[in-house]
Scaffold this active site. Structure first.
Site, PDB file in Angstrom:
ATOM      1  N   CYS A  98      11.066  43.554  11.354  1.00  8.63           N
ATOM      2  CA  CYS A  98      11.192  44.831  11.345  1.00  8.63           C
ATOM      3  C   CYS A  98      10.028  45.596  11.998  1.00  8.63           C
ATOM      4  CB  CYS A  98      11.605  45.343  10.184  1.00  8.63           C
ATOM      5  SG  CYS A  98      11.754  47.367   9.855  1.00  8.63           S
ATOM      6  N   CYS A 157       9.259  51.427   7.330  1.00 11.26           N
ATOM      7  CA  CYS A 157      10.432  50.702   6.596  1.00 11.26           C
ATOM      8  C   CYS A 157       9.895  50.647   5.019  1.00 11.26           C
ATOM      9  CB  CYS A 157      10.615  49.310   7.074  1.00 11.26           C
ATOM     10  SG  CYS A 157      11.856  48.454   6.087  1.00 11.26           S
ATOM     11  N   CYS A 173      15.884  49.598   6.570  1.00 13.14           N
ATOM     12  CA  CYS A 173      15.828  50.706   7.295  1.00 13.14           C
ATOM     13  C   CYS A 173      16.605  50.912   8.383  1.00 13.14           C
ATOM     14  CB  CYS A 173      14.237  51.077   7.450  1.00 13.14           C
ATOM     15  SG  CYS A 173      13.633  49.994   8.833  1.00 13.14           S
ATOM     16  N   LYS A 222       2.296   4.372   1.385  1.00 11.23           N
ATOM     17  CA  LYS A 222       2.683   4.799   2.923  1.00 11.23           C
ATOM     18  C   LYS A 222       2.244   6.537   2.870  1.00 11.23           C
ATOM     19  CE  LYS A 222       6.095   5.043   6.552  1.00 11.23           C
ATOM     20  NZ  LYS A 222       5.621   6.151   7.467  1.00 11.23           N
ATOM     21  N   ASP A 271       1.708  10.087   4.191  1.00  9.01           N
ATOM     22  CA  ASP A 271       2.539  11.026   4.772  1.00  9.01           C
ATOM     23  C   ASP A 271       1.524  11.979   5.617  1.00  9.01           C
ATOM     24  OD1 ASP A 271       4.599  11.835   5.961  1.00  9.01           O
ATOM     25  OD2 ASP A 271       5.410  13.090   4.332  1.00  9.01           O
ATOM     26  N   GLU A 286       0.896  -1.277   0.082  1.00  9.01           N
ATOM     27  CA  GLU A 286      -0.175  -0.124  -0.191  1.00  9.01           C
ATOM     28  C   GLU A 286       0.791   1.232  -0.099  1.00  9.01           C
ATOM     29  OE1 GLU A 286      -2.075   0.024   3.666  1.00  9.01           O
ATOM     30  OE2 GLU A 286      -3.114  -1.945   3.325  1.00  9.01           O
ATOM     31  N   LYS A 338      11.091   3.187   1.991  1.00  8.98           N
ATOM     32  CA  LYS A 338      11.027   4.759   1.765  1.00  8.98           C
ATOM     33  C   LYS A 338      11.566   5.332   0.294  1.00  8.98           C
ATOM     34  CE  LYS A 338      10.702   6.753   5.584  1.00  8.98           C
ATOM     35  NZ  LYS A 338       9.887   7.965   6.247  1.00  8.98           N
ATOM     36  N   TYR A 354      -5.986   1.797   7.067  1.00 11.70           N
ATOM     37  CA  TYR A 354      -5.226   0.737   6.379  1.00 11.70           C
ATOM     38  C   TYR A 354      -5.139  -0.589   7.386  1.00 11.70           C
ATOM     39  CZ  TYR A 354      -1.927   3.273   9.590  1.00 11.70           C
ATOM     40  OH  TYR A 354      -1.328   3.876  10.533  1.00 11.70           O
ATOM     41  N   CYS A 409      17.290  45.775  10.830  1.00 12.20           N
ATOM     42  CA  CYS A 409      16.489  45.650   9.259  1.00 12.20           C
ATOM     43  C   CYS A 409      17.496  46.008   8.418  1.00 12.20           C
ATOM     44  CB  CYS A 409      15.219  46.447   9.167  1.00 12.20           C
ATOM     45  SG  CYS A 409      14.355  46.248   7.617  1.00 12.20           S
TER      46      CYS A 409
HETATM   47  S1  IVH Z   1       0.650  -0.168   8.661  1.00 11.87           S
HETATM   48  C1  IVH Z   1       2.135  -1.706  13.154  1.00 11.87           C
HETATM   49  N1  IVH Z   1       0.144   1.073   6.604  1.00 11.87           N
HETATM   50  O1  IVH Z   1       3.274   4.893   8.922  1.00 11.87           O
HETATM   51  C2  IVH Z   1       2.010  -0.475  12.444  1.00 11.87           C
HETATM   52  N2  IVH Z   1       1.143   2.204   7.903  1.00 11.87           N
HETATM   53  O2  IVH Z   1       6.168   4.474   9.910  1.00 11.87           O
HETATM   54  C3  IVH Z   1       1.169  -1.010  11.082  1.00 11.87           C
HETATM   55  N3  IVH Z   1       1.559   4.847   7.688  1.00 11.87           N
HETATM   56  O3  IVH Z   1       2.519   4.514  12.245  1.00 11.87           O
HETATM   57  C4  IVH Z   1       1.319   0.431   9.971  1.00 11.87           C
HETATM   58  N4  IVH Z   1       0.373   4.412   5.653  1.00 11.87           N
HETATM   59  O4  IVH Z   1       1.354   5.859  10.878  1.00 11.87           O
HETATM   60  C5  IVH Z   1       0.709   1.109   7.496  1.00 11.87           C
HETATM   61  N5  IVH Z   1      -0.697   2.058   4.487  1.00 11.87           N
HETATM   62  C6  IVH Z   1      -0.025   2.153   5.775  1.00 11.87           C
HETATM   63  C7  IVH Z   1       0.445   3.420   6.293  1.00 11.87           C
HETATM   64  C8  IVH Z   1       1.277   3.492   7.333  1.00 11.87           C
HETATM   65  C9  IVH Z   1       1.107   5.567   6.558  1.00 11.87           C
HETATM   66  C10 IVH Z   1       2.067   5.215   8.874  1.00 11.87           C
HETATM   67  C11 IVH Z   1       1.455   4.787  10.110  1.00 11.87           C
HETATM   68  C12 IVH Z   1       2.585   4.007  10.900  1.00 11.87           C
HETATM   69  C13 IVH Z   1       3.647   4.780  10.159  1.00 11.87           C
HETATM   70  C14 IVH Z   1       4.940   3.932  10.449  1.00 11.87           C
END
Ligand code: IVH
Length: 661
Positions: A423, A428, A408, A116, A118, A114, A311, A225, A405
């Protein structure tokens, strides 16, 4: 209305509002207009006000934000909220898969992949079909109870459909969509407030707010998730089915794979596609699908062994830091900006990067002449990450925070946290230029033609010291400008003259009162009717106005009591500017019940057209959705046009729009 009648009506309204919300957010269609929805909501609010015992925690009225809190209470998580181990290369990911194979003693292991997201991790508990509470991760064991803030997320069901599971806890990520984040930062610029560095910071900052009404105005959204404590769910793919049935949004892209090659091809594909997701992503999450396998693999003290984050590298480049300039803002804020030798990164040439503040320059020991690493990821403004100290020749220059500044020479002020340096000199020249630029901008007084270079000259030759001076300009004075012909002078004077008739909210916005954006200014005039009434209002009166909260009200109150501002207003009044809202008797009701989105280049600026729509009974919205009746499309219309076409929203040209009136 008797109590019994009220109870029956409230139950009906509540069910209807939940149903329409679900239709809109889950099925992407709607049966009623925005106005009709608001009318139902208002009726329910009125009933709840008269019969407070009828107000339930899952009432749709809770989405607009309840009373502010003193502080957050703590919630102990039923199951610990763990974090994930990270991997940064395909080799490390292959090694993770090899560990799974070893742990489970077989070749093929079914995994899901899936995005991740942010944002900020959140856990939400439903009991008997009703959203009970939601909390942040905190230290993993206990987190902040942010239930009221979460309830403002329209996509989040407060009540579950009757035909599915009713009691469970789901885990997900709250985020700010890329588009909403960009818009929020624009508004913060307008209001003279500091920008958020990235969508994650703005999400975290928003969830920490104690006033849910402010949170309700921020574009938060959520994806889920994970699931804890659900007895008859045996795999992650079954979790997806449960989320779907409950109307809880899952990730937009999900892959399944059972080999290392399969995982790698999924993460590569995700990297291609993630730019078009509505949320910022910084990686992929790989999870073993079967819960039995997950249990067998177990967890370390901080992270499960059955899942890992991969990552993506934010794009980075090395370049030379040529100079650190000081940018002087409209509020006097002095911000350091890195001037760089131009370098290509994430498909665009970058020659400036943000340094946020002087504390950061000191902490990272950034010197002029250094080779620096800059980074750009998604919506994030290019930033200097680190310095390549090994490349130093010794000629690099240390930069210290200005004590005065640069324009001025006035001694600077620092805010309480010592981060923003300002400032404080209202005269100014650089601050004055920024203020005039803001005042004449399209979003404020819309004095067209007066560009940056003309304003700079006007200020430098001291023809203009504040916005009121604009109205004292004449042909003779403007003849002193260099490289400006009589035709232009004529146009400037005409534009300045016309601006006297602008709506007073534009004047209030143009004055640049700290924390007052265009929306706030409009609300102030709607509520108070005139600038004089706003000026006379107490802090308490001000907070009675919608959208004006505990931070904005004192800022307005102080502004109208400063001597130089009182004098400025007097001069603007004498110059003949419009201080009171013309009582716009609706020009017509021809657009009643319609919601409009305006896009592209039209013959007048958007605010003017929006005013026309409103004066004729229509509503104006910033983004296209199932509730949009018409898209008014000018030249060079872009993504909004695409979206409207996709949703089957009727598109009208400016000529058609004028004909409708
Ligand atoms: S599963 C046991 N799935 O990433 C933890 N986490 O770095 C299982 N996050 O704490 C987490 N997207 O806040 C999971 N598709 C995803 C995610 C996800 C973002 C975050 C989540 C987690 C952190 C870990």
């Amino acid at each position: 209305m008797t109590h019994a009648e009220a109870a029956a009506r409230a139950a009906f309204l509540s069910a209807e509002l939940h149903r329409h919300n679900r239709l809109y957010y889950i099925e992407a269609r709607s049966e009623i207009s925005d106005q009709q929805f608001d009318a139902l909501l208002r009726e329910l609010q009125d009933i709840e006000a008269k019969f407070p015992d009828l107000l339930t925690p899952d009432s749709p009225t809770q989405r607009v934000g309840g009373a502010p809190l003193e502080g957050f209470t703590q919630i102990t998580h039923s199951v610990r909220m763990m974090s994930l181990d990270n991997t940064y290369s395909e080799e490390e990911l292959a090694a993770f898969f090899a560990r799974l194979q070893k742990g489970l003693g077989r070749e093929k292991i079914d995994c899901v992949i899936e995005p991740k997201v942010d944002g900020v991790a959140i856990t939400i508990r439903y009991e008997n079909g009703v959203l009970k509470h939601g909390a942040t991760r905190g230290d993993g064991q206990t987190g902040d109870d942010v239930t009221n803030n979460l309830k403002t997320i329209k996509r989040l069901p407060l009540r579950l459909p009757k035909d599915g599971p009713q009691t469970f806890e789901v885990r997900g990520e709250v985020f700010m969509p890329k588009a909403g984040f960009a818009k929020l930062n624009e508004e913060r610029d307008e209001a003279g407030e500091p920008r958020f560095a990235n969508p994650r910071n703005s999400t975290a900052g928003t969830l920490k707010l104690l006033d849910p009404k402010t949170v309700a105005k921020r574009p938060l959204d959520i994806v889920f998730y994970g699931l804890v404590e659900a007895s008859d769910v045996q795999s992650q793919t079954e979790v997806y089915a449960l989320l779907d049935a409950a109307g809880l949004r899952k990730a937009d892209l999900i892959w399944q794979a059972d080999s290392a090659e399969g995982l790698l091809s999924a993460i590569r594909e995700l990297d291609e596609k993630r730019k078009s997701l509505p949320y910022e992503t910084d990686g992929a999450v790989i999870k073993v699908n079967s819960f039995a396998d997950q249990r067998e693999l177990g967890a370390t003290s901080k992270a499960p062994r059955w899942a890992i984050a991969y990552k993506y590298q934010p794009e980075q480049a090395e370049t030379k830091l040529l100079a650190i300039d000081i940018q002087v803002g409209r509020t006097g804020a002095l911000t350091p900006v890195a001037r760089l030798e131009p370098v290509l990164i994430s498909g665009s040439t970058v020659s400036n990067a943000t340094l946020h503040n002087y504390e950061e320059i000191e902490r990272k020991d950034i010197r002029v002449g250094d080779i620096v690493v800059i980074e750009k990821a998604g919506e994030i403004i290019p930033a200097v990450v680190t310095v390549k100290k090994e490349h130093r020749s010794g000629d690099e220059a240390v930069v210290t925070a200005p004590t005065h500044c640069p324009v001025c020479g006035t001694g600077v002020h620092r805010d309480e946290e010592q981060v923003v340096i300002r400032c404080p000199n209202p005269h100014c020249p650089e601050v004055v230029k920024r203020r005039i630029e803001h005042f004449v901008s399209r979003a404020a007084m819309d004095i067209s033609g007066l560009g940056e270079s003309v304003i700079a000259q006007l200020v430098e030759i001291k023809l203009v010291r504040d916005v009121a001076d604009l109205y004292a300009l004449n042909e003779l004075l403007l003849a002193r400008l260099e490289r400006v012909g009589t035709k232009s002078i004529d146009n400037y004077l005409k534009a300045i003259e016309t601006s006297k008739q602008q709506d007073p909210w534009r004047l209030v916005f143009g004055l640049g009162i700290l924390h007052v954006g265009a929306g706030g200014a409009r609300k102030l005039l709607e509520h108070f009717g005139s600038i004089d009434a706003i000026a006379a209002a107490s802090i308490e009166d001000l907070t009675q106005c919608p959208d004006i909260g505990a931070i904005v009200a004192p800022s307005i109150h102080v502004w109208f009591r400063e001597e130089h501002n009182v004098a400025l207003l007097d001069r603007l009044r004498s110059a003949g500017l419009n201080f009171a809202q013309r009582t716009v008797t609706a020009a017509s009701d021809k657009l009643n019940g319609t919601t409009w989105v305006i896009t592209g280049t039209l013959s007048e600026d958007r605010e003017t057209i929006a005013d026309t729509i409103r004066a004729n009974g229509g509503k104006v919205s910033g983004s296209v959705s199932g509730k949009t009746t018409y898209l008014l499309a000018g030249e060079d219309a872009g993504s909004k046009l695409d979206k409207a076409t996709k949703l089957g929203v009727k598109i009208v040209t400016e000529a058609e729009f004028r004909a409708m009136l």
